[in-house]
Each structure stands twice: as C-alpha cells, then as structure tokens.
Design a protein around this motif. Structure first.
Motif, PDB file in Angstrom:
ATOM      1  N   TYR A   1     -30.871  12.504 -10.807  1.00  0.00           N
ATOM      2  CA  TYR A   1     -30.760  11.050 -10.775  1.00  0.00           C
ATOM      3  C   TYR A   1     -31.253  10.473 -12.097  1.00  0.00           C
ATOM      4  CZ  TYR A   1     -31.600   6.174  -9.639  1.00  0.00           C
ATOM      5  OH  TYR A   1     -31.601   4.802  -9.663  1.00  0.00           O
ATOM      6  N   ASP A   2     -30.478   9.559 -12.667  1.00  0.00           N
ATOM      7  CA  ASP A   2     -30.809   8.909 -13.927  1.00  0.00           C
ATOM      8  C   ASP A   2     -30.466   7.430 -13.782  1.00  0.00           C
ATOM      9  OD1 ASP A   2     -30.909   7.872 -16.545  1.00  0.00           O
ATOM     10  OD2 ASP A   2     -30.388   9.807 -17.419  1.00  0.00           O
TER      11      ASP A   2
ATOM     12  N   ILE B   1     -22.582   8.614 -13.068  1.00  0.00           N
ATOM     13  CA  ILE B   1     -23.356   9.770 -12.626  1.00  0.00           C
ATOM     14  C   ILE B   1     -22.511  10.631 -11.700  1.00  0.00           C
ATOM     15  CG2 ILE B   1     -24.413   8.748 -10.554  1.00  0.00           C
ATOM     16  CD1 ILE B   1     -27.094   9.989 -11.693  1.00  0.00           C
ATOM     17  N   ARG B   2     -22.668  11.931 -11.787  1.00  0.00           N
ATOM     18  CA  ARG B   2     -21.834  12.872 -11.046  1.00  0.00           C
ATOM     19  C   ARG B   2     -22.660  13.684 -10.045  1.00  0.00           C
ATOM     20  NH1 ARG B   2     -18.678   9.834 -12.222  1.00  0.00           N
ATOM     21  NH2 ARG B   2     -17.051   9.919 -13.823  1.00  0.00           N
ATOM     22  N   PRO B   3     -22.025  14.136  -8.954  1.00  0.00           N
ATOM     23  CA  PRO B   3     -22.744  14.974  -7.980  1.00  0.00           C
ATOM     24  C   PRO B   3     -23.324  16.220  -8.644  1.00  0.00           C
ATOM     25  CG  PRO B   3     -20.662  14.213  -7.063  1.00  0.00           C
ATOM     26  CD  PRO B   3     -20.650  13.815  -8.513  1.00  0.00           C
ATOM     27  N   GLY B   4     -24.543  16.547  -8.277  1.00  0.00           N
ATOM     28  CA  GLY B   4     -25.219  17.706  -8.831  1.00  0.00           C
ATOM     29  C   GLY B   4     -26.141  17.387  -9.986  1.00  0.00           C
ATOM     30  N   GLU B   5     -25.947  16.228 -10.620  1.00  0.00           N
ATOM     31  CA  GLU B   5     -26.821  15.837 -11.723  1.00  0.00           C
ATOM     32  C   GLU B   5     -28.134  15.287 -11.187  1.00  0.00           C
ATOM     33  OE1 GLU B   5     -23.488  14.457 -15.057  1.00  0.00           O
ATOM     34  OE2 GLU B   5     -24.753  12.966 -14.075  1.00  0.00           O
TER      35      GLU B   5
ATOM     36  N   VAL C   1     -32.516  15.232  -2.539  1.00  0.00           N
ATOM     37  CA  VAL C   1     -31.177  14.760  -2.883  1.00  0.00           C
ATOM     38  C   VAL C   1     -31.062  13.291  -2.472  1.00  0.00           C
ATOM     39  CG1 VAL C   1     -30.081  17.026  -2.690  1.00  0.00           C
ATOM     40  CG2 VAL C   1     -30.207  15.521  -0.688  1.00  0.00           C
ATOM     41  N   CYS C   2     -30.134  12.585  -3.121  1.00  0.00           N
ATOM     42  CA  CYS C   2     -29.940  11.177  -2.809  1.00  0.00           C
ATOM     43  C   CYS C   2     -28.466  10.819  -2.963  1.00  0.00           C
ATOM     44  CB  CYS C   2     -30.791  10.283  -3.719  1.00  0.00           C
ATOM     45  SG  CYS C   2     -30.426  10.434  -5.472  1.00  0.00           S
ATOM     46  N   LEU C   3     -28.074   9.783  -2.261  1.00  0.00           N
ATOM     47  CA  LEU C   3     -26.735   9.215  -2.359  1.00  0.00           C
ATOM     48  C   LEU C   3     -26.841   7.874  -3.067  1.00  0.00           C
ATOM     49  CD1 LEU C   3     -25.294   9.903   1.198  1.00  0.00           C
ATOM     50  CD2 LEU C   3     -24.362  10.787  -0.941  1.00  0.00           C
ATOM     51  N   VAL C   4     -25.993   7.666  -4.064  1.00  0.00           N
ATOM     52  CA  VAL C   4     -25.944   6.401  -4.776  1.00  0.00           C
ATOM     53  C   VAL C   4     -24.832   5.565  -4.165  1.00  0.00           C
ATOM     54  CG1 VAL C   4     -25.608   5.263  -7.004  1.00  0.00           C
ATOM     55  CG2 VAL C   4     -26.772   7.480  -6.893  1.00  0.00           C
ATOM     56  N   HIS C   5     -25.188   4.377  -3.677  1.00  0.00           N
ATOM     57  CA  HIS C   5     -24.228   3.530  -2.983  1.00  0.00           C
ATOM     58  C   HIS C   5     -24.130   2.189  -3.687  1.00  0.00           C
ATOM     59  CE1 HIS C   5     -23.094   0.629   0.344  1.00  0.00           C
ATOM     60  NE2 HIS C   5     -22.041   1.415   0.233  1.00  0.00           N
TER      61      HIS C   5
ATOM     62  N   SER D   1     -37.270   6.308 -12.740  1.00  0.00           N
ATOM     63  CA  SER D   1     -35.984   6.104 -13.400  1.00  0.00           C
ATOM     64  C   SER D   1     -35.286   7.422 -13.709  1.00  0.00           C
ATOM     65  CB  SER D   1     -36.175   5.305 -14.694  1.00  0.00           C
ATOM     66  OG  SER D   1     -36.869   6.062 -15.664  1.00  0.00           O
ATOM     67  N   TYR D   2     -36.037   8.541 -13.656  1.00  0.00           N
ATOM     68  CA  TYR D   2     -35.428   9.851 -13.905  1.00  0.00           C
ATOM     69  C   TYR D   2     -35.397  10.712 -12.650  1.00  0.00           C
ATOM     70  CZ  TYR D   2     -35.547   8.657 -18.810  1.00  0.00           C
ATOM     71  OH  TYR D   2     -35.344   8.041 -20.017  1.00  0.00           O
TER      72      TYR D   2
END
Length: 781
Positions: free
Chosen positions: A308-309, A302-306, A344-348, A245-246
């Motif tokens: 993942y939460d 959530i913003r790019p560079g943060e 890195v990951c993309l949130v879709h 989750s984090y």
C-alpha cells in the motif's frame, strides 16, 4: 436600571447585551410612530465615569440637529459595545413639546480596569513581548478569565522556548475586584535535545526518520535544539502518519524523554512498533454511471500485490477526478480501505457523480497592483466553455510559477482558483481567483568562486512584476510601489565584477507578448574576459522571441548584434589571433527548439532535456553555428519511501561551426561543465602552444549520483567525461577523463549545489592542459 456585575456568568452577560440592543431597537416603536420624521434635540450621556464623554461621542453618529434614524442609533450601540469598555448600554428617547426627541445613552461600565501589569521573575522575556503575547494593556477592562488564559499562554511560550520546567502563577487579577494583574514566573533552565534515537524501525534508517520530525539536536551542545514537549508529541503523530502512508496500518509510536542528571539535556527516544506492512489485494470503483466501468477502473495506479502506498492511491483518485473533470463533471470521490484479513487491504473508490457544468464569470480578488490580464492569461478557462476542472489546478500552478504572488507552504498561502458554490445545480458556475501579491523587487549582493572564472562579485537589481508602460504620475506612486509595476514583465540589471571575468547587463522580458503565448526578451550587455591567450571585450544586444508548444516543447528565434574587441594579443601568437586583433562586428540570426521533460530543474532524477539550435552569423565574418545537446536521467535505486535516489545522468553535445568562424567564436573544451580533469579551455587544437579552438565539438559525459545523507543534501558523484574539439568534422584526438566529486546543498546559500570534483585524464591530446581539481561555488544573500 440594574447594573450588571462583571462577575456574572458569560451567558448572563451576553443576555444583558442582547437585551440592551433589543431595547434600543424597540424604543422608537414604543414612543413614536415610524412614519413621523424627528429631529434630534440633544444627545445626553449618563453613567460614564471612567470613559470620557468626548471619547464616547467619537463613536456616536447620532447628532443634535440631525434627522433621527433608528438604524444609526443601533449602529452607535454596536460600536460602543465593540470598544469592550461597557458592561451594559441602554438607550432612552424622550420627546419634546416642539416635536423633537432627546436621545439618552445609559451606561454601565466595567467595575475595574487594569491599572498595572507586573511580570515577576521574567528575566528572558521583555514586558513588551509579554504584553503582546497576552494581549493585556493598562486601562483595558480587567477580565479574570482572560488573565488566567494569559498565564497559560506565558507558560506555553516558555515551554516552546525550551524551558519545560517553567511555571506561571496568576497572583493578582483573578478576582473581579482586582486592579492589578501580577504574574509570578519561574522560568527554569533551558533544556536542549542532546540526542534523538529510534527503536523498532526496520522500514527505513534512523537518519531517514529524523528527516520526518521537527525536533532536532543541539549543535555543539548549545546552539539550537531546544526541547519542546508539544513539538515532540507532534513528531509522534507525524511518524505515525508517515508509516501509515506506506502501508503500516497498525503502527504505534511513542516518545520517551530520557533526562541527563542536571536536567539540561534530554534524549528523545521514539519507540516504533511498525506492525505488518499491508499489501493491496485489489481495487474497487463504485458509483460509475457516465462512463463504462472498465474505462474508470483502468485509471487506478496501485496494483494488486503491491505494498500500500498512499501516494499511488491518491494519484489514482486524481486520475479518475481528471477523467471526469475534462467533461465538465466534478464528482465527489471518497477513498476507503477494507482489511478482509491481516496484512492485506482493499482500496475502494466511491464516486458520487454530478452533472456537467460550464464556466460562468471569472472574478479576481487580491491584485492591488497586478493587472487583470496578467492573471487571466494564466487561467485556461473562458466564460461559456465546458468547465474542465483539472484546468483549475493548471491555473494555480501557472499563477504560482509567475513568482509574483505569495506562495508559503507553512502558512498555506498560495494562489487559488476555485468554483463558487460548487454544490449548486446551476449549469453555469462562477470561478473565483484569489491571489496575494508578494514583494517582487529584489536587490541582491553576492559572491561566487569557481575554477573557470575565479572570484566574482554580483550586484543585481531585479523586478519580476515590471510594467514598462506605467511610469510614476506622482511621488506617491514610488512610495506605494505602483510605479513601473503590475504587467508581469521582468527587468534585471546586473553587475558582476571579478578577477578574470566582468559582466554588466540589462535584460527586459515580456513573457506573454500582447497576451499571447509568445515571449520577448531584449538585453544589452558589456562583457570582459581574460583568457590565457588574449583579453576579450564584448558589447552587444540580443533580442529573442519564444513560444511554448504544449507542456514539453518550446521554440525560439532571435538576433544578436555584437562588437567583439580582442586585446593584448602577444606578438608571437598565431595568425588566428593576430587576424582578429581590435574590433570585430557580428550580426547573427538564431533559431532553436527545446524539449524538456525533467522532473526537476536543479537535480533531475528522471526525464530528459534536448536542445537544438542553428545560428547564421553575418558581419565581418560569415559562418553558421549548429548545436545539439541531449541530457537523459535514470533513477536506478531509491529508498522504500522514494527518497535517496541513485541517478545515472547521460549527456552528449555536438557543435559544428563554419570554417570562416573567428577564433573567439570557435569551440573550446575543458573545465567544470565540459571535460573535467582538464583546464578551462584546455582542450582543443593547439598552434605554437596556443589553443586556437575548433570547428567541431563532440562531448559525452556519464555521471552516477549517490546521496549519502538521509536528507539528500549531500551526494557523491562518479563520472567519466570524454570528447574532443577538432579543427574540422573529424575525431583524431578523443580525450577521456574519470573522476569523483561531491555536491553540497546548503539551503541558506540557495538551492544551487556547491560542486567539488577531482578529474584524472586517462586519454589526452599532445598539448592539453590538465587540472585535477575543479570547483564551483556561488550564492546570494
């Protein structure tokens, strides 16, 4: 007719049951026309040797002399099968010469029933408890498969009770011809968790990870902490879920039990391979048709560079859902993660839009005592309006806050407000409100002690779902709990005897007067207090009307009627006390406004609370009272998972009263919730050694809170309290005190913390009374 052996396969047995039912259903078509009305001549039973005929006839509704009904006969067969006492049931019809029909029930019983149940070696579990666990009972059909499952259930229960070496063998009852069920149980010793360790973790501390698992260490080596292997395996899954989750998508966790030589203690070592914590490369939203894409895309949290939460990703999905939901649309939103490269990951977010809908009918189930209107006024939806889906969650929160329905996070029971058949294309959608009533009456006994009021007891009778208009009509109303219940009102009767303080009160509250957002509170009280200068008794009543204005604001207006009796005034006391000796009548009109944005009532970490009030007092004395209090909370630090918040709390209070105010209505300061480092009412203008109170109060407090335990249930505070109480609006003796304290939150004593503070006056007035140590402890049981 062939008998069915219990040893046959379940499929064959089920086939026999179905054939029996079909045979019963087909009999009437085979032997007589459906249009002919028949009378039952006799009901005849065959093949029942173990089950008495009288018991069988208790299940059968087909009776001699009644009109024959094929549906009734089918129901009879179904009920007999549900008793699980027969392997097969067939029905035969024989027509008589006089145009009637004889109904024959042909039974094949289970070959054996349980005659005895024995638990050999069970020393720490009673036979009744084991029977309840296994579901076995004497006289029931003997089922070898069920008996083997019972043995597994017993062994599993022993393992849950901390006996990991327990074993259970089914000695008898595993064969079709058996008549006894005998278990041979080897209990083994109780094993306790002697320690819990974590390796490989760098994200958070061992102590913080320990709050995420259910396994716990034994206290003092022999209290609690029983080892449960299944629970430890569940802890592994919980830790992996926590890490993912984090943003630790590649995390791996395993649990290694390390046993002591005597096998009575085990150390659970959780090996954690955290892997790389993923950052968000960007967010994508697809499937948008009803709105401009940029409107929806900016709703993501959530913003790019943060890092993942999961909480932020879920919050973004909820914001998109709500944006659609307020227009009557309820889209299906799927969250997907893509990893274009390691780390890195993309949130879709994939959106499947649906057409807007309106509210149809609203149905309520589960309210046996509570009135319909009490529930409906918590649901901000009305038939015919646009179905604003976010208001479904608002309704659920409103119903939960009433505290009259069951809310149990462990079992998942809570008030729910859902759309019936949400997949249908109908424009109007019905709403289902489901509640489960809980016990709303309480009789509480308690004790409390603090440095301001001494030792107090507490006897409270409280009903949260009171109905003043539902008196009992019979004694049964009392037994069933329906008398004076169901309108969502609250009645509280309280007695607080104590060494320095006594209070007796009765309060009635209607939170939604005439089904409006207005509330009504009516209370009466008798209050006695022993002060250093005199004794005071108050007998009075308060009536308050309130109204919520949106999510944060509230207003109130009320009256207070009191008789204040001043007793035991020393003959050498100043005129301020001598002039109010005896009875004093007060009648006051009060208005107030509140703005509350705190994130928690008990320990706020963000937000603010502002309260302002004005009261005009009449009667034997005429004077105004103005009060303004503001509290602001800032989170200055938190652990990577959001726990362990350091909080800066700022508080200010200003109070002004008229010059004609009697001494018992003036302002005083000092004590736990005022100026720490000074005695209760130890700050104020003094005359001949007597604190006569002031017409002006100005208090300020700065407090910093630091949790010292991973579960946030113990935290230290450092504070600076300052302020003054003056005879007029002026600042001539400004006091300052600094100190430290500790707060203990003990769940079994309630959520209100135990407070211990050490305050040291830095600047004080000429006659102020000091108190270095102050404390506050109160709990109910």
């Amino acid at each position: 007719m062939p008998a069915i052996d219990r040893s046959c396969s379940p499929k064959r047995r089920l086939a026999g049951v179905l054939l029996g039912v079909l045979a019963a259903a087909a009999v009437s078509f085979a032997q007589g026309p459906a249009s002919t009305r028949l009378t039952v001549a006799e009901v005849i039973l065959h093949g029942n040797r173990q089950v008495p005929a009288q018991r069988i006839m208790g299940y059968i509704k087909t009776r001699p002399g009644q009109e024959y009904s094929q549906q009734t006969l089918n129901d009879d067969v179904r009920r007999l099968y549900e008793t699980k006492q027969f392997a097969n049931i067939q029905v035969d019809l024989k027509y008589t010469a006089d145009g009637r029909v004889n109904v024959y029930f042909l039974f094949v019983e289970h070959p054996n029933v349980i005659q005895e149940i024995i638990y050999q070696g069970a020393k720490h579990m009673k036979p009744d408890d084991l029977n309840q666990l296994t579901g076995l009972r004497k006289g029931a059909p003997l089922n070898p498969i069920a008996n083997r499952m019972a043995a597994q259930a017993i062994q599993r229960k022993y393992h849950e009770e901390g006996r990991p070496f327990a074993s259970v063998e089914l000695v008898e009852g595993g064969e079709p011809g058996d008549t006894r069920v005998v278990f041979n149980i080897t209990e083994g010793p109780v094993a306790r968790v002697g320690g819990i360790a974590f390796t490989g973790n760098t994200f958070v501390s061992d102590a913080r990870l320990a709050t995420q698992i259910q396994s716990s260490r034994a206290f003092l080596g022999f209290l609690g902490g029983k080892y449960n292997r299944a629970l430890a395996e569940l802890d592994v899954a919980k830790l992996e879920e926590y890490y993912r989750s984090y943003g630790f998508r590649d995390v791996r966790v395993s649990c290694e039990p390390q046993w002591s030589e005597d096998q009575r203690y085990v150390t659970l070592v959780f090996h954690i391979h955290e892997g790389e914590r993923y950052r968000v490369l960007g967010t994508q939203v697809s499937g948008i048709k009803a709105f401009p894409p940029e409107e929806i895309e900016r709703l993501t949290v959530i913003r790019p560079g943060e890092f993942y939460d999961e909480a932020k990703v879920t919050a973004g999905r909820n914001r998109i859902q709500d944006y659609y939901g307020y227009t009557g649309r309820n889209p299906v939103i799927k969250e997907e993660l893509f990893s274009p490269e390691p780390g890195v990951c993309l949130v879709h977010y994939e959106i499947q839009e649906r057409p807007p809908a309106r509210v149809g009918q609203i149905f309520i189930v589960g309210n046996e005592v509570t009135r319909q209107n009490v529930i409906l006024r918590q649901v901000p939806l009305f038939p015919g309006q646009i179905l604003t889906y976010p208001d479904l969650r608002v309704a659920e929160r409103n119903l939960a806050r009433l505290n009259i329905f069951e809310v149990n996070p462990e079992t998942g029971v809570r008030p729910t407000v859902t759309v019936i058949n949400p997949e249908e294309d109908s424009e109007f959608k019905d709403i289902l409100v489901t509640v489960q009533e809980t016990r709303t009456g309480a009789f509480l006994l308690g004790v409390g002690v603090n440095s301001d009021a001494g030792l107090t007891g507490s006897i409270v009778l409280n009903e949260r779902n009171f109905d003043i208009l539902r008196p009992p009509t019979s004694f049964e109303d009392f037994l069933s709990g329906r008398a004076f219940r169901g309108a969502g009102q609250e009645l509280r009767l309280e007695a607080v005897p104590g060494t320095q303080l006594q209070r007796y009160s009765a309060t009635f509250r209607e939170p939604f007067l005439f089904d409006t957002p207005n509330s009504l509170t009516v209370g009466g009280y008798y209050f006695t207090r022993r002060f250093d200068e005199y004794d005071e008794t108050r007998l009075g009543s308060r009536i308050t009307l309130g109204r919520r204005l949106g999510q944060y604001w509230g207003v109130s207006a009320g009256i207070r009627v009191e008789n204040v009796e001043v007793l035991n005034v020393p003959f050498f006391a100043p005129i301020d006390y001598q002039s109010v000796r005896g009875d004093n009548f007060l009648f006051a009109l009060r208005g107030g406004v509140t703005r509350d944005t705190r994130d928690s009532y008990l320990r706020p970490t963000e937000g603010s609370l502002v309260e302002a009030s004005y009261e005009q007092v009449l009667g034997d004395f005429t004077f105004p009272v103005f009060n303004l209090e503001a509290n602001k909370y800032f989170t200055t630090y938190q652990r990577p998972d959001g726990s362990g918040r350091h909080v800066l709390a700022v508080r200010s209070q200003v109070g002004i009263t008229g010059a004609n105010a009697p001494v018992f209505e003036r302002f005083f300061a000092g004590g736990f919730r005022s100026l720490r480092g000074f005695d209760f009412r130890g700050v104020g203008p003094f005359v001949n050694g007597f604190n006569v109170g002031g017409d002006f109060l100005f208090l300020n407090s700065l407090e910093y809170q630091v949790p010292v335990r991973a579960n946030d249930q113990i935290y230290l505070v450092g504070f600076v309290d300052s302020g003054t109480v003056e005879p007029r609006v002026d600042i001539s003796n400004y006091r300052v005190a600094a100190g430290v304290g500790v707060r203990f939150i003990v769940p079994m004593l309630g959520p209100v913390p135990i407070a211990l503070d050490f305050g040291f006056p830095v600047v004080k007035g000429p006659h102020d009374r000091e108190r270095i140590f102050s404390f506050w402890l109160g709990f109910f049981h």
